[in-house]
Design a protein around this motif. Structure first.
Motif, PDB file in Angstrom:
ATOM      1  N   UNK A 133       0.832  -1.204   0.000  1.00 33.56           N
ATOM      2  CA  UNK A 133       0.000   0.000   0.000  1.00 33.56           C
ATOM      3  C   UNK A 133       0.869   1.257   0.000  1.00 33.56           C
ATOM      4  N   UNK A 134       1.977   1.228   0.744  1.00 34.31           N
ATOM      5  CA  UNK A 134       2.884   2.374   0.741  1.00 34.31           C
ATOM      6  C   UNK A 134       3.465   2.597  -0.645  1.00 34.31           C
TER       7      UNK A 134
ATOM      8  N   UNK B   8       7.546  -0.370  -5.264  1.00 27.67           N
ATOM      9  CA  UNK B   8       7.497  -1.355  -4.186  1.00 27.67           C
ATOM     10  C   UNK B   8       8.891  -1.595  -3.605  1.00 27.67           C
ATOM     11  N   UNK B   9       9.892  -1.711  -4.464  1.00 27.36           N
ATOM     12  CA  UNK B   9      11.270  -1.900  -3.984  1.00 27.36           C
ATOM     13  C   UNK B   9      11.718  -0.686  -3.184  1.00 27.36           C
ATOM     14  N   UNK B  10      11.387   0.507  -3.655  1.00 30.71           N
ATOM     15  CA  UNK B  10      11.781   1.724  -2.952  1.00 30.71           C
ATOM     16  C   UNK B  10      11.127   1.800  -1.574  1.00 30.71           C
ATOM     17  N   UNK B  11       9.835   1.468  -1.498  1.00 29.87           N
ATOM     18  CA  UNK B  11       9.143   1.477  -0.207  1.00 29.87           C
ATOM     19  C   UNK B  11       9.787   0.480   0.754  1.00 29.87           C
TER      20      UNK B  11
ATOM     21  N   UNK C 206       4.176  11.965  12.472  1.00 28.22           N
ATOM     22  CA  UNK C 206       2.876  12.237  13.074  1.00 28.22           C
ATOM     23  C   UNK C 206       2.413  13.670  12.872  1.00 28.22           C
ATOM     24  N   UNK C 207       3.160  14.661  13.364  1.00 29.93           N
ATOM     25  CA  UNK C 207       2.743  16.053  13.149  1.00 29.93           C
ATOM     26  C   UNK C 207       2.732  16.449  11.672  1.00 29.93           C
ATOM     27  N   UNK C 208       3.670  15.898  10.885  1.00 29.54           N
ATOM     28  CA  UNK C 208       3.749  16.266   9.475  1.00 29.54           C
ATOM     29  C   UNK C 208       2.503  15.907   8.700  1.00 29.54           C
ATOM     30  N   UNK C 209       1.975  14.719   8.939  1.00 30.00           N
ATOM     31  CA  UNK C 209       0.758  14.289   8.239  1.00 30.00           C
ATOM     32  C   UNK C 209      -0.409  15.194   8.613  1.00 30.00           C
ATOM     33  N   UNK C 210      -0.498  15.568   9.882  1.00 34.03           N
ATOM     34  CA  UNK C 210      -1.580  16.463  10.302  1.00 34.03           C
ATOM     35  C   UNK C 210      -1.474  17.827   9.622  1.00 34.03           C
ATOM     36  N   UNK C 211      -0.262  18.336   9.476  1.00 36.47           N
ATOM     37  CA  UNK C 211      -0.086  19.621   8.814  1.00 36.47           C
ATOM     38  C   UNK C 211      -0.575  19.570   7.363  1.00 36.47           C
ATOM     39  N   UNK C 212      -0.253  18.478   6.659  1.00 32.73           N
ATOM     40  CA  UNK C 212      -0.693  18.345   5.264  1.00 32.73           C
ATOM     41  C   UNK C 212      -2.212  18.185   5.191  1.00 32.73           C
TER      42      UNK C 212
ATOM     43  N   UNK D  78       3.478  11.762  -1.089  1.00 36.01           N
ATOM     44  CA  UNK D  78       4.512  11.735  -0.046  1.00 36.01           C
ATOM     45  C   UNK D  78       3.859  11.603   1.322  1.00 36.01           C
ATOM     46  N   UNK D  79       2.759  12.321   1.532  1.00 38.27           N
ATOM     47  CA  UNK D  79       2.044  12.250   2.809  1.00 38.27           C
ATOM     48  C   UNK D  79       1.509  10.845   3.056  1.00 38.27           C
ATOM     49  N   UNK D  80       0.874  10.260   2.026  1.00 37.30           N
ATOM     50  CA  UNK D  80       0.346   8.899   2.170  1.00 37.30           C
ATOM     51  C   UNK D  80       1.474   7.913   2.469  1.00 37.30           C
ATOM     52  N   UNK D  81       2.618   8.109   1.804  1.00 35.71           N
ATOM     53  CA  UNK D  81       3.757   7.219   2.018  1.00 35.71           C
ATOM     54  C   UNK D  81       4.241   7.294   3.465  1.00 35.71           C
TER      55      UNK D  81
END
Length: 517
Positions: free
Chosen positions: A159-160, A191-194, A217-223, A351-354
């Motif tokens: 998924x990542x 997939x290899x990169x993840x 954690x805080x980064x995802x909230x900011x986005x 990037x956020x989802x990753x």
């Protein structure tokens, strides 16, 4: 060091327990690890990864624990689940919100209980399980927990990788091409990169993982807040009413509403249940009980409320902008981003989802098997080697996800294993608080001496294993029986409660010998 012994009772009203040494009576603020002698430990039960962590090496505070939970919440699956519950529950959105918050408080109580012994003594969950299951018996549930986590580790790695592929395809115009096992060149490269990114995380040890979680954690909230602001600007003042219109349709009343409320709560509890059992793997790094409890409160009900609020408003705003009159709202954030058709936003969102998916994978699916596999063969497998095993097995699973494993209905398989493990939580908590009375002999948790307190019968506490088996069957029946669908969301809680009660009943014929010193 004082030996402790489990003896049979001659009366019907005595309780189970152990004779414990001086260190067992120590409370919070005392470094229980200082009394532990590594040289006296059995190499088959000990390595540095499993050893009690000295107070000086415990660097986590409330902020780190908050970020553990924030990363567990912030995932594609978590977003989709939160938004879907508002749409599918059929009750007023405020009741759905209240049910989700209630689940957050329930999980907080559960992890406050399971984390306390690891904060006090500094050992991870597999070592705590030895107290109730026996020094050898604890290996079986630890192995099953590791297998569940490895399966999900592979799935979440896949998924990542879809987040990376989303950005690459946006930049390259989706080149496509031939597929192998259901994935094209972009998908396999992503997939290899993840996979490599995750390996880079774990080889840095728990400190690097902690630093990553503190940023993620805080980064995802900011986005997410930025995305909400962008949508709100486009929708205007009508967004709150849009939320009410999207998430208050088809309301039910009476007993059906109560059942729906209970169902939402149970579903959210089940979502976090995997981390509840092995929460000690994280709590052992915390400086104090107070810091753990504060982090749990901020990271569960508070963070869950913020994440749910953002998910609901973003989904409703996207529906008004791109879907109104075209069916149900989009609950998958990747679909929302795709509808925007904006390459810079797509890359940022990818990037956020990753980051979010890597965060939950580390929290829920990497650290648990790393400690559990190390517990099986401490002489040969430490935390790092267990991490390589997890990464290798997970890579195979994720690579086969599209073409093979997703066809098998893996979620039901994992739900079944989760139900199988649920009684272990009840047994561990009941044993520590009610049987052992929060007193353990740390040294003998690493001893295979037949006279040791946790040796039981050849290293297995048969009474606990029987309680575990009976309660597991009950919780699995709740998952698999269609007629009991209304209760399946609470299969984990029911299994844990029954496991704890059966363990107390089974251990009642033993008595507690308290130390004289």
């Amino acid at each position: 060091m004082t030996r402790h012994r489990i003896e049979k009772s001659t009366g019907p009203h005595t309780h189970a327990g152990v004779h414990v040494g001086r260190e067992a009576a120590m409370g919070e603020g005392t470094d229980c690890a200082e009394s532990f002698d590594p040289a006296a430990a059995d190499p088959g039960l000990y390595n540095e990864s499993l050893a009690p962590l000295p107070q000086a090496k415990r660097t986590w505070g409330a902020f780190e624990i908050f970020n553990v939970w924030s990363n567990d919440i912030q995932s594609l699956a978590g977003y989709t689940l939160a938004a879907s519950l508002f749409i599918a529950a059929g009750i007023n959105g405020w009741y759905v919100f209240a049910a989700i918050l209630l689940a957050g408080f329930i999980i907080q109580i559960l992890v406050d209980l399971s984390g306390k012994p690891s904060v006090k003594y500094g050992f991870p969950y597999p070592v705590l399980a030895r107290s109730s299951m026996g020094v050898r018996g604890a290996q079986f549930p630890a192995l099953v927990r590791a297998l569940v986590a490895i399966f999900w580790y592979g799935a979440q790695t896949y998924f990542a990788s879809t987040a990376i592929a989303l950005a690459v395809n946006a930049l390259l115009g989706s080149p496509g091409g031939a597929t192998v096992l259901g994935m094209d060149a972009v998908a396999w490269s992503s997939y290899v990169l993840a996979s490599v990114l995750q390996v880079a995380l774990f080889i840095g040890g728990i400190e690097r993982i902690g630093r990553f979680l503190n940023i993620a954690g805080p980064g995802v909230y900011l986005v997410m807040i930025a995305l909400l602001v962008a949508i709100w600007v486009q929708v205007g003042a009508d967004l709150p009413s849009a939320v009410a219109g999207v998430f208050s349709r088809g309301e039910v009343t009476g007993w059906a509403a109560v059942s729906a409320f209970v169902g939402v709560t149970g579903t959210m509890v089940a979502y976090f249940a995997a981390v509840v059992i092995n929460y000690g793997d994280f709590a052992r790094n915390v400086r104090s009980q107070r810091a753990m409890r504060t982090g749990n409160f901020l990271g569960l009900p508070v963070s869950l409320a913020l994440f749910t609020f953002l998910s609901v408003f973003i989904t409703a705003g996207a529906y008004v902008l791109y879907q109104e009159g075209q069916g149900e709202p989009m609950t998958n954030p990747t679909d929302i981003v795709a509808a925007v058709d904006n390459t810079p936003l797509t890359v940022l969102a990818a990037v956020t989802f990753l980051v979010a998916t890597l965060g939950i994978n580390v929290v829920a699916n990497f650290i648990p098997p790393a400690y559990s596999l190390s517990n099986i063969a401490p002489r040969h497998i430490n935390f790092t080697r267990a991490g390589w095993i997890t990464a290798g097995a997970g890579f195979i699973i994720g690579g086969l996800w599209v073409s093979v494993i997703s066809e098998f209905g893996l979620p039901l398989f994992v739900d079944t294993l989760g139900a199988l493990l649920a009684p272990l939580y009840g047994i561990i908590v009941a044993d520590y608080y009610l049987v052992k009375r929060q007193r353990l002999n740390v040294q003998e948790l690493y001893s295979s001496d037949p006279a040791g307190a946790y040796w039981y019968q050849k290293g297995w506490n048969v009474r606990a294993i029987l309680a575990f088996s009976v309660a597991s069957v009950l919780s699995i029946v709740l998952v698999w029986t269609p007629q009991l669908d209304d209760y399946s969301g609470f299969a984990w809680i029911i299994g844990a409660a029954v496991g704890g009660m059966l363990h107390l009943a089974a251990m009642r014929s033993h008595r507690l010998s308290l130390p004289t010193s």
